[in-house]
Design an enzyme around this catalytic site. Sequence first.
Site, PDB file in Angstrom:
ATOM      1  N   PRO A  87      -1.673 -16.033  14.402  1.00 37.03           N
ATOM      2  CG  PRO A  87      -0.237 -15.687  12.598  1.00 37.03           C
ATOM      3  CD  PRO A  87      -0.317 -15.590  14.082  1.00 37.03           C
ATOM      4  CD  GLU A 114       8.875 -17.172  11.321  1.00 41.66           C
ATOM      5  OE1 GLU A 114       7.942 -17.844  10.867  1.00 41.66           O
ATOM      6  OE2 GLU A 114       9.174 -16.034  10.902  1.00 41.66           O
ATOM      7  NE  ARG A 156     -16.849  -0.923  22.941  1.00 41.00           N
ATOM      8  CZ  ARG A 156     -17.985  -1.498  22.561  1.00 41.00           C
ATOM      9  NH1 ARG A 156     -18.091  -2.816  22.518  1.00 41.00           N
ATOM     10  NH2 ARG A 156     -19.037  -0.763  22.255  1.00 41.00           N
ATOM     11  CG  ASP A 171     -21.331  -2.832  20.564  1.00 40.64           C
ATOM     12  OD1 ASP A 171     -21.529  -1.628  20.371  1.00 40.64           O
ATOM     13  OD2 ASP A 171     -20.676  -3.283  21.515  1.00 40.64           O
TER      14      ASP A 171
HETATM   15  N1  ADE Z   1       0.121 -12.406  15.660  1.00 43.08           N
HETATM   16  C1  ADE Z   1       0.522 -12.253  14.391  1.00 43.08           C
HETATM   17  N2  ADE Z   1      -0.529 -12.189  13.561  1.00 43.08           N
HETATM   18  C2  ADE Z   1      -1.641 -12.309  14.333  1.00 43.08           C
HETATM   19  C3  ADE Z   1      -3.025 -12.329  14.067  1.00 43.08           C
HETATM   20  N3  ADE Z   1      -3.524 -12.231  12.840  1.00 43.08           N
HETATM   21  N4  ADE Z   1      -3.861 -12.485  15.092  1.00 43.08           N
HETATM   22  C4  ADE Z   1      -3.392 -12.610  16.335  1.00 43.08           C
HETATM   23  N5  ADE Z   1      -2.103 -12.597  16.654  1.00 43.08           N
HETATM   24  C5  ADE Z   1      -1.222 -12.442  15.658  1.00 43.08           C
END
Ligand code: ADE
Length: 245
Positions: A87, A114, A156, A171
């Site tokens: 994230p 984590e 794809r 797309d």
């Molecule tokens: N791992 C945990 N959350 C994630 C996210 N939002 N994007 C990519 N990998 C992740």
Amino acid sequence: MIIDILTIFPEYFAPLDVSLLGKARRNGLLDVHVHDLRDWTHDRHRTVDDTPYGGGPGMVMKPEPWGEALDALAPPGSANRLVIPTPSGRPFTQALAVEYAAEPRLLFACGRYEGIDSRVAEEARTRMPVDEVSLGDFVLAGGEVAVLVMVEAVGRLLPGVLGNADSVADDSFAPGAMESLLEGPVYTKPPIWRERPVPDVLLSGHHGAIARWRRDEALRRTALNRPELLGRLDPGSLDGHDRDV
Ligand code: ADE
């Protein structure tokens, strides 16, 4: 294209045998190898995590198994690009999917807990391009589902995977005319369903009018669901009619 995936849950990737990508793999267009990170551990419990330095909740993935696995799967001279879903990474976009689809090899590293000890990406970067990539502003339990998403988005786009090569250009977010636009609504037979007719223009056979209608609908849907994208439209691509929509 060759894709290697490193994970402690190889069973997460069973869906890659199914549907479009399953067929692409059987046809030799996509070569996916899923590897169990624990194969590069050496203790009886096959340990991949430990407590974080500096304290705090949760566990961090140890660097040693990752280092050995990356040495084995991406030896010097191999043309790998390492992708680490997190994230905290840069956003995964259609433009990045297009870039990945042009690579000969991708290596995905799925973190859990984590995350992975930061020195792993740092050291890998001395030997190959490394991208830390996020799917969006939310937190998954690990990288596996993110990798499934990215492999499908990239797969794809590979030549021969989709039946109709044109459909990729239409797309939402596709580089070119659709770069900052969402695709509009689509319809099929019957022409009237539960008293709801298909828009007349789509039955008119008038290609110019249909293209205009589709662009108007794309602009409208973008304004409704993703207004911030409209600011990214190339002003040179707009005509007088666009401004009225
Ligand atoms: N791992 C945990 N959350 C994630 C996210 N939002 N994007 C990519 N990998 C992740």
